[in-house]
Design an enzyme around this catalytic site. Structure first.
Site, PDB file in Angstrom:
ATOM      1  N   ARG A  17       0.845  -1.207   0.000  1.00 36.84           N
ATOM      2  CA  ARG A  17       0.000   0.000   0.000  1.00 36.84           C
ATOM      3  C   ARG A  17       0.883   1.262   0.000  1.00 36.84           C
ATOM      4  O   ARG A  17       2.026   1.231  -0.411  1.00 36.84           O
ATOM      5  CB  ARG A  17      -0.992   0.019   1.173  1.00 36.84           C
ATOM      6  CG  ARG A  17      -1.746  -1.288   1.435  1.00 36.84           C
ATOM      7  CD  ARG A  17      -2.563  -1.767   0.265  1.00 36.84           C
ATOM      8  NE  ARG A  17      -3.495  -2.826   0.681  1.00 36.84           N
ATOM      9  CZ  ARG A  17      -4.001  -3.722  -0.145  1.00 36.84           C
ATOM     10  NH1 ARG A  17      -3.697  -3.715  -1.439  1.00 36.84           N
ATOM     11  NH2 ARG A  17      -4.845  -4.632   0.299  1.00 36.84           N
ATOM     12  N   HIS A 136      -2.352 -12.777 -11.936  1.00 36.56           N
ATOM     13  CA  HIS A 136      -3.513 -13.083 -11.094  1.00 36.56           C
ATOM     14  C   HIS A 136      -4.419 -13.952 -11.964  1.00 36.56           C
ATOM     15  O   HIS A 136      -5.090 -13.448 -12.858  1.00 36.56           O
ATOM     16  CB  HIS A 136      -4.235 -11.807 -10.633  1.00 36.56           C
ATOM     17  CG  HIS A 136      -5.392 -12.111  -9.721  1.00 36.56           C
ATOM     18  ND1 HIS A 136      -5.413 -11.762  -8.400  1.00 36.56           N
ATOM     19  CD2 HIS A 136      -6.545 -12.785  -9.944  1.00 36.56           C
ATOM     20  CE1 HIS A 136      -6.544 -12.203  -7.844  1.00 36.56           C
ATOM     21  NE2 HIS A 136      -7.248 -12.821  -8.769  1.00 36.56           N
ATOM     22  N   LEU A 219      -8.770 -13.199  -2.348  1.00 35.27           N
ATOM     23  CA  LEU A 219      -8.939 -13.663  -3.727  1.00 35.27           C
ATOM     24  C   LEU A 219      -7.598 -14.100  -4.290  1.00 35.27           C
ATOM     25  O   LEU A 219      -6.614 -13.402  -4.063  1.00 35.27           O
ATOM     26  CB  LEU A 219      -9.529 -12.544  -4.591  1.00 35.27           C
ATOM     27  CG  LEU A 219     -11.003 -12.232  -4.284  1.00 35.27           C
ATOM     28  CD1 LEU A 219     -11.442 -10.976  -5.012  1.00 35.27           C
ATOM     29  CD2 LEU A 219     -11.898 -13.417  -4.669  1.00 35.27           C
ATOM     30  N   ASP A 247       1.148 -12.733  -0.304  1.00 28.39           N
ATOM     31  CA  ASP A 247      -0.039 -11.973  -0.695  1.00 28.39           C
ATOM     32  C   ASP A 247      -0.624 -11.241   0.514  1.00 28.39           C
ATOM     33  O   ASP A 247      -1.843 -11.003   0.566  1.00 28.39           O
ATOM     34  CB  ASP A 247      -1.096 -12.855  -1.365  1.00 28.39           C
ATOM     35  CG  ASP A 247      -2.109 -12.045  -2.166  1.00 28.39           C
ATOM     36  OD1 ASP A 247      -1.852 -10.860  -2.440  1.00 28.39           O
ATOM     37  OD2 ASP A 247      -3.165 -12.597  -2.509  1.00 28.39           O
TER      38      ASP A 247
HETATM   39  O1  DOR Z   1      -7.310 -10.992  -1.541  1.00 29.41           O
HETATM   40  C1  DOR Z   1      -6.688 -10.247  -2.277  1.00 29.41           C
HETATM   41  N1  DOR Z   1      -6.360  -8.987  -1.899  1.00 29.41           N
HETATM   42  N2  DOR Z   1      -6.334 -10.686  -3.478  1.00 29.41           N
HETATM   43  C2  DOR Z   1      -5.786  -9.878  -4.378  1.00 29.41           C
HETATM   44  O2  DOR Z   1      -5.513 -10.329  -5.461  1.00 29.41           O
HETATM   45  C3  DOR Z   1      -5.559  -8.444  -4.086  1.00 29.41           C
HETATM   46  C4  DOR Z   1      -5.460  -8.201  -2.654  1.00 29.41           C
HETATM   47  C5  DOR Z   1      -5.555  -6.740  -2.284  1.00 29.41           C
HETATM   48  O3  DOR Z   1      -4.885  -5.923  -2.922  1.00 29.41           O
HETATM   49  O4  DOR Z   1      -6.273  -6.414  -1.340  1.00 29.41           O
HETATM   50 ZN    ZN Z   2      -1.976 -10.030  -4.276  1.00 30.90          ZN
END
Ligand code: DOR
Ligand code: ZN
Length: 348
Positions: A17, A136, A219, A247
């Site tokens: 972030r 992805h 995800l 992730d």
């Molecule tokens: O769960 C997820 N969160 N999968 C992703 O691909 C992106 C990520 C996010 O940036 O929050």
């Molecule tokens: Zn990711």
């Protein structure tokens, strides 16, 4: 085995972030990982080399004093991405890889790719440079059930893509299915694969039985137990195609614990301990170093980290909250409050 010394690991898939959130989450990763592949799905996304260089500078400025953590930057692929810009970013050491988000697949992916034929020139350049494409792997067509999106992507998108671009090197990110494991094995000459701690430790029952647990929602979504077992078997096998990518994806507690909760598990403060638990539970602790510290650098053609860290068996607890300055207020780590069987010690 009550203690284990490893080459310092790297995180080959991480969301850091920006701003106050970046400041809150960066120290946990920098304390343990030597490097991390930093995802570009900011708002707006990191698309160009100059945006990636500026983002890297913001990360480096927030590192704790003395830290040698290296962020490895990625560019978010759009249908307007400029192959010359990405190639220059790679040549100049700014960009390590390019990230493909199918439009609409996940958090901040609306600027992603709708039609792969529109990024052919970029993919040809990546092939020529040997620069990895990080994928992805989910289709986003509304008719496809969310639990099938990864397997359908492999058949209808990634197979034809690899057939068309015969030199393209791909990292299949955050694999969640037995189909993905089989696919990666079948293309081991040029496809690597990251696996998250949550997909190794949990399945969809953990998320849904007895109540919906939003901190298990990410995800691609958690799948059935048999897929979890296939992932555990893959990472503990010692095969070099599989490597650590958390992730870790922080969202404010208010955005997770909501009627429409965001996808993402915040695992960074405990990820290595959780991976150690999985390898330990399957009698494969001796395979952890390959997964965490050796296979990723080999795929990316980078040196292994020079220093080591030590994992020791012993009681610890996942923090129940992590503070963030400003309106985001706090984060709830994955498995907050649960006991941990391993602790990370700095190697003197
Ligand atoms: O769960 C997820 N969160 N999968 C992703 O691909 C992106 C990520 C996010 O940036 O929050
Ligand atoms: Zn990711």
């Amino acid at each position: 085995m009550d203690a284990l010394t490893l080459r310092r690991p790297d995180d080959w898939h991480l969301h850091l972030r920006d701003g106050a959130m970046l400041a809150a989450v960066l120290p946990a990763t920098a304390a343990v990982m030597g490097r991390a592949i930093v995802m570009p799905n900011l708002v707006p996304p990191v698309v160009t080399t100059s945006q990636a260089a500026a983002y890297r500078a913001r990360i480096l400025a927030l590192l704790p004093p003395g830290s040698r953590f290296q962020p490895l930057m990625t560019a978010y692929l759009t249908e307007d991405s400029d192959p010359d810009d990405l190639a220059a970013g790679h040549r100049d050491g700014v960009l390590t890889a390019v990230k493909l988000y199918p439009a609409g697949a996940t958090t901040n992916s609306h600027a992603g790719v709708r039609d792969l034929s529109r990024v052919r020139r970029v993919l040809e350049r990546l092939e020529a440079l040997g620069m990895p494409l990080l994928v992805h792997g989910e289709v986003t067509t509304p008719e496809v059930d969310i639990f099938d999106r990864e397997a359908v992507f492999l058949d209808t998108v990634l197979s034809p893509l690899l057939a068309e671009h015969t030199a393209l090197r791909v990292v299949f990110e955050h694999a969640t299915t037995a189909e993905a494991v089989a696919f990666v094995r079948a293309h081991r000459d040029r496809v690597g694969c990251t696996v998250t701690p949550q997909h190794l430790l949990a399945n969809r029952n953990d998320m849904l039985v007895g109540g919906v647990r939003p901190h298990f929602y990410c995800l691609p979504v958690l799948k059935r137990a048999r897929h979890q077992q296939a992932l555990v078997q893959a990472v503990t096998s010692g095969e070099p195609s599989f490597f650590l990518g958390t992730d870790s994806a922080p969202h404010p507690v208010s955005a997770k614990e909501s009627a429409c909760g965001c996808a993402g598990c915040y695992t960074a403060p405990v990820a290595l301990q959780l991976y150690a638990e999985v390898f330990d539970a399957h009698g494969a602790l001796e395979k952890l170093e390959g997964f965490a510290s050796l296979h990723g650098p080999a795929f990316y053609g980078l040196p292994v980290n020079p220093d080591r860290i030590r994992l020791v068996r012993g009681q610890d607890v996942v923090p129940s909250a992590v503070a963030v300055e400003g309106p985001a207020a706090e984060l709830r780590p994955f498995l907050a409050g649960r006991a941990l069987a391993w602790r990370v010690q700095a190697e003197g």
